[in-house]
Design a protein around this motif. Structure first.
Motif, PDB file in Angstrom:
ATOM      1  N   LEU A  62     -27.208  21.168   1.401  1.00  0.00           N
ATOM      2  CA  LEU A  62     -26.510  22.131   2.245  1.00  0.00           C
ATOM      3  C   LEU A  62     -26.631  23.538   1.668  1.00  0.00           C
ATOM      4  O   LEU A  62     -26.550  23.738   0.459  1.00  0.00           O
ATOM      5  N   LEU A  63     -26.801  24.512   2.549  1.00  0.00           N
ATOM      6  CA  LEU A  63     -26.796  25.919   2.143  1.00  0.00           C
ATOM      7  C   LEU A  63     -25.515  26.566   2.648  1.00  0.00           C
ATOM      8  O   LEU A  63     -25.251  26.602   3.857  1.00  0.00           O
ATOM      9  N   ILE A  64     -24.703  27.067   1.721  1.00  0.00           N
ATOM     10  CA  ILE A  64     -23.449  27.754   2.049  1.00  0.00           C
ATOM     11  C   ILE A  64     -23.591  29.224   1.672  1.00  0.00           C
ATOM     12  O   ILE A  64     -23.850  29.538   0.507  1.00  0.00           O
ATOM     13  N   MET A  91     -21.138  29.047   6.740  1.00  0.00           N
ATOM     14  CA  MET A  91     -20.981  30.484   6.485  1.00  0.00           C
ATOM     15  C   MET A  91     -19.497  30.791   6.352  1.00  0.00           C
ATOM     16  O   MET A  91     -18.698  30.419   7.210  1.00  0.00           O
ATOM     17  N   VAL A  92     -19.153  31.456   5.252  1.00  0.00           N
ATOM     18  CA  VAL A  92     -17.762  31.822   4.987  1.00  0.00           C
ATOM     19  C   VAL A  92     -17.580  33.302   5.281  1.00  0.00           C
ATOM     20  O   VAL A  92     -18.330  34.145   4.777  1.00  0.00           O
ATOM     21  N   ILE A 109     -19.722  26.291  10.690  1.00  0.00           N
ATOM     22  CA  ILE A 109     -20.609  25.221  10.269  1.00  0.00           C
ATOM     23  C   ILE A 109     -21.601  24.901  11.385  1.00  0.00           C
ATOM     24  O   ILE A 109     -21.361  25.207  12.555  1.00  0.00           O
ATOM     25  N   SER A 110     -22.700  24.307  11.014  1.00  0.00           N
ATOM     26  CA  SER A 110     -23.733  23.963  11.986  1.00  0.00           C
ATOM     27  C   SER A 110     -23.260  22.836  12.894  1.00  0.00           C
ATOM     28  O   SER A 110     -22.332  22.081  12.571  1.00  0.00           O
ATOM     29  N   SER A 115     -20.688  17.557  14.012  1.00  0.00           N
ATOM     30  CA  SER A 115     -20.736  16.280  14.725  1.00  0.00           C
ATOM     31  C   SER A 115     -20.128  15.143  13.902  1.00  0.00           C
ATOM     32  O   SER A 115     -19.631  14.168  14.455  1.00  0.00           O
ATOM     33  N   ALA A 116     -20.143  15.276  12.580  1.00  0.00           N
ATOM     34  CA  ALA A 116     -19.562  14.235  11.729  1.00  0.00           C
ATOM     35  C   ALA A 116     -18.045  14.188  11.846  1.00  0.00           C
ATOM     36  O   ALA A 116     -17.419  13.167  11.524  1.00  0.00           O
ATOM     37  N   PHE A 117     -17.440  15.290  12.305  1.00  0.00           N
ATOM     38  CA  PHE A 117     -15.989  15.367  12.440  1.00  0.00           C
ATOM     39  C   PHE A 117     -15.547  15.438  13.903  1.00  0.00           C
ATOM     40  O   PHE A 117     -14.363  15.615  14.194  1.00  0.00           O
ATOM     41  N   ASP A 118     -16.485  15.323  14.823  1.00  0.00           N
ATOM     42  CA  ASP A 118     -16.185  15.474  16.250  1.00  0.00           C
ATOM     43  C   ASP A 118     -15.647  14.155  16.813  1.00  0.00           C
ATOM     44  O   ASP A 118     -16.380  13.356  17.407  1.00  0.00           O
TER      45      ASP A 118
END
Length: 264
Positions: A62-64, A91-92, A109-110, A115-118
């Motif tokens: 992951l890129l933050i 992105m913060v 977030i992308s 989708s993992a939390f949807d």
């Protein structure tokens, strides 16, 4: 209490040199795009962010990006990541989100991550996180108003000549005594001095000329408000110039006096 291990990577070459066993332990790379704030307004070499994005994509990491300082026009574009065509996984954002009037932060977030939390809590999907001030209505209203100003007053377009004027105004500060380097990224500038004490003294002296700023270690920070006028911008740089000259003069006079007392 969460206490995730973290390592600091000096540059893109060091990142690319990580062994497969080390890469397997990396969940995400966190970076301030283009320029490091608390590190002393230090610029990343061109292409660094793009290189980190490519590495993260290749290794499924992951890129933050931390755009708390650089977001909302501060680098000349809405987000610093745009300069190198990078879309992060997270992105913060904060600070400029409300124009500084009220504290508010947001994490983007992308779609892939979201989708993992949807789903609902019963399905074990919803991200059950919140605190007392989440979604604060007053803070959100300030953010909405600030974003409307960006659009209605064409802030990014109006900012371009100011960035150019700042560059020209800063051009010869590096020649002043006690100044090691002048760094700029959009509407962010850092004047590195020879000592931390000098940077602090310059900031105090600049107040006499109507400029309020602060040091980070031995670096004097200059981050003018985006709405500053050209005349005010020139006055700000001239205040720094006068402060640097005066602080250096006084420090030299003090050293000469001490030398005289020693030899007396």
């Amino acid at each position: 209490q969460w206490n995730f291990p973290a390592i600091q990577i000096a540059n893109i070459n060091a990142l690319q040199a990580l062994a497969p066993a080390e890469i397997a332990k990396v969940a995400a790379v966190v970076i301030e795009p283009l320029i490091q704030g608390a590190a002393g307004m230090r610029l990343w070499p061109p292409g660094t962010l793009r290189g980190v994005r490519d590495w993260c994509s290749r290794t499924e990491t992951l890129l933050i990006v931390d755009e708390v300082m650089t977001g909302f026009g501060r680098t000349g574009r809405m987000f610093a990541s745009e300069h190198e065509g990078v879309i992060p996984d997270m992105m913060v954002l904060g600070k400029g989100l409300t124009g500084g009037y009220l504290p508010l932060a947001i994490t983007l977030i992308s779609e892939k991550l979201f989708s993992a939390f949807d789903g609902c809590v019963a399905d074990g999907k919803a991200l059950a996180y919140g605190h007392s001030y989440t979604g604060n209505a007053l803070g959100c209203a300030a953010a909405k108003a600030s974003l409307e100003v960006f659009e209605n007053e064409r802030v990014l377009e109006v900012l371009k000549p100011k960035i150019q004027r700042l560059s020209s105004a800063l051009a010869d500060l590096e020649e002043l005594p006690g100044v090691r380097e002048v760094r700029q990224c959009g509407f962010i500038a850092g004047i590195e001095t020879v000592r931390a004490e000098m940077a602090a003294a310059v900031c105090l002296e600049a107040r006499r000329y109507g400029l309020l700023t602060r040091p980070i270690w031995n670096v004097v920070v200059l981050m003018p408000p985006l709405c500053i006028t050209m005349a005010q911008l020139i006055k700000a740089v001239e205040a720094l110039r006068a402060a640097i000259v005066e602080v250096w003069r006084c420090s030299n006079a003090s050293r000469e006096k001490d030398a005289e007392e020693v030899t007396a």
